[in-house]
Design a protein around this motif. Structure first.
Motif, PDB file in Angstrom:
ATOM      1  N   GLU A  42       0.917  -1.218  -0.085  1.00 41.34           N
ATOM      2  CA  GLU A  42       0.041   0.093   0.059  1.00 41.34           C
ATOM      3  C   GLU A  42       1.138   1.032  -0.087  1.00 41.34           C
ATOM      4  O   GLU A  42       2.158   1.092   0.375  1.00 41.34           O
ATOM      5  N   PRO A  44       1.495   4.014   1.781  1.00 33.35           N
ATOM      6  CA  PRO A  44       2.347   4.237   3.189  1.00 33.35           C
ATOM      7  C   PRO A  44       3.345   3.291   3.358  1.00 33.35           C
ATOM      8  O   PRO A  44       4.350   3.391   3.900  1.00 33.35           O
ATOM      9  N   GLU A  45       2.898   2.039   3.193  1.00 28.50           N
ATOM     10  CA  GLU A  45       3.851   0.861   3.479  1.00 28.50           C
ATOM     11  C   GLU A  45       5.124   1.119   2.277  1.00 28.50           C
ATOM     12  O   GLU A  45       6.379   0.934   2.708  1.00 28.50           O
ATOM     13  N   HIS A 111       5.966   6.082   7.493  1.00 31.19           N
ATOM     14  CA  HIS A 111       4.721   5.664   7.172  1.00 31.19           C
ATOM     15  C   HIS A 111       3.696   6.330   7.730  1.00 31.19           C
ATOM     16  O   HIS A 111       2.603   6.535   7.211  1.00 31.19           O
ATOM     17  N   ALA A 112       3.712   6.883   8.983  1.00 29.93           N
ATOM     18  CA  ALA A 112       3.066   7.794   9.707  1.00 29.93           C
ATOM     19  C   ALA A 112       2.641   8.972   8.780  1.00 29.93           C
ATOM     20  O   ALA A 112       1.669   9.507   8.864  1.00 29.93           O
ATOM     21  N   SER A 115       0.652   8.338   5.930  1.00 30.60           N
ATOM     22  CA  SER A 115      -0.868   7.996   6.510  1.00 30.60           C
ATOM     23  C   SER A 115      -1.603   9.294   7.084  1.00 30.60           C
ATOM     24  O   SER A 115      -2.487   9.273   7.213  1.00 30.60           O
TER      25      SER A 115
END
Length: 189
Positions: A42, A44-45, A111-112, A115
């Protein structure tokens, strides 16, 4: 030839991918991409995993033990680290300078941020200064666009583009708009 980048004087598919990546970890990025290690993520990954190519912990104290927001991120980073170790062994055996290993320290913060997390909450762990974070994100965005351009899988290219767009917001976007490549810690509010 050992890593199937060339056959004689001709580039392989992996070699063609490598020819479109301009980064200090270009061979590792191309090998990871062609081995499918960036497929099925995905956005963010993808951002978090690819950050292990762009970030390098430089503080005197060792980096904290990495943690990962998802099992798939952990798996991909572990597999990239294994690939890097094998590449490093071959580099050393051939008498070449050994490439720096991937560094997943920033992966959960990236990632944060991808997101939608706020800068203050993302940087609450104090792993990196605001200016260093912005600088690294801008380098990461550049590498994600390179991956977008050369990814063998169309979905991987699309996810790399989405990840880059998700990262280019807030202070990162502002720094690009005003032409500052290096925002100090005072400008991160």
């Amino acid at each position: 030839e050992r890593w199937a980048v060339a056959e004689g004087w001709a580039l392989t598919d992996t070699g063609r991918v490598l020819s479109g990546v301009f980064h200090e970890a270009d061979l590792l990025v191309a090998l990871a991409l062609c081995d499918g290690l960036l497929d099925g993520l995905e956005p963010p990954e993808m951002a978090g995993v690819v950050s292990c190519f762009t970030y390098e912990h430089r503080a005197k104290e060792p980096p904290p033990r990495p943690w990962f927001p998802s099992k798939v991120m952990r798996d991909r980073v572990v597999r990239i680290e294994d690939l890097a170790r094998r590449l490093n062994r071959d580099e050393a055996h051939a008498g070449l300078p050994v490439s720096r290993p991937p560094d997943p320290t920033l992966a959960p913060l990236v990632h944060a941020w991808a997101s939608g997390g706020g800068l203050a909450s993302v940087l609450s762990e104090e792993l990196v200064s605001g200016g260093d974070f912005v600088r690294n994100i801008k380098n990461l965005v550049d590498l994600l666009h390179q991956i977008e351009a050369v990814a063998p899988e169309r979905r991987t290219a699309s996810v790399a583009s989405q990840a880059a767009n998700m990262l280019r917001r807030g202070v990162v976007a502002s720094s690009a708009e005003i032409g500052q490549g290096d925002i100090g810690s005072g400008g991160d509010q």
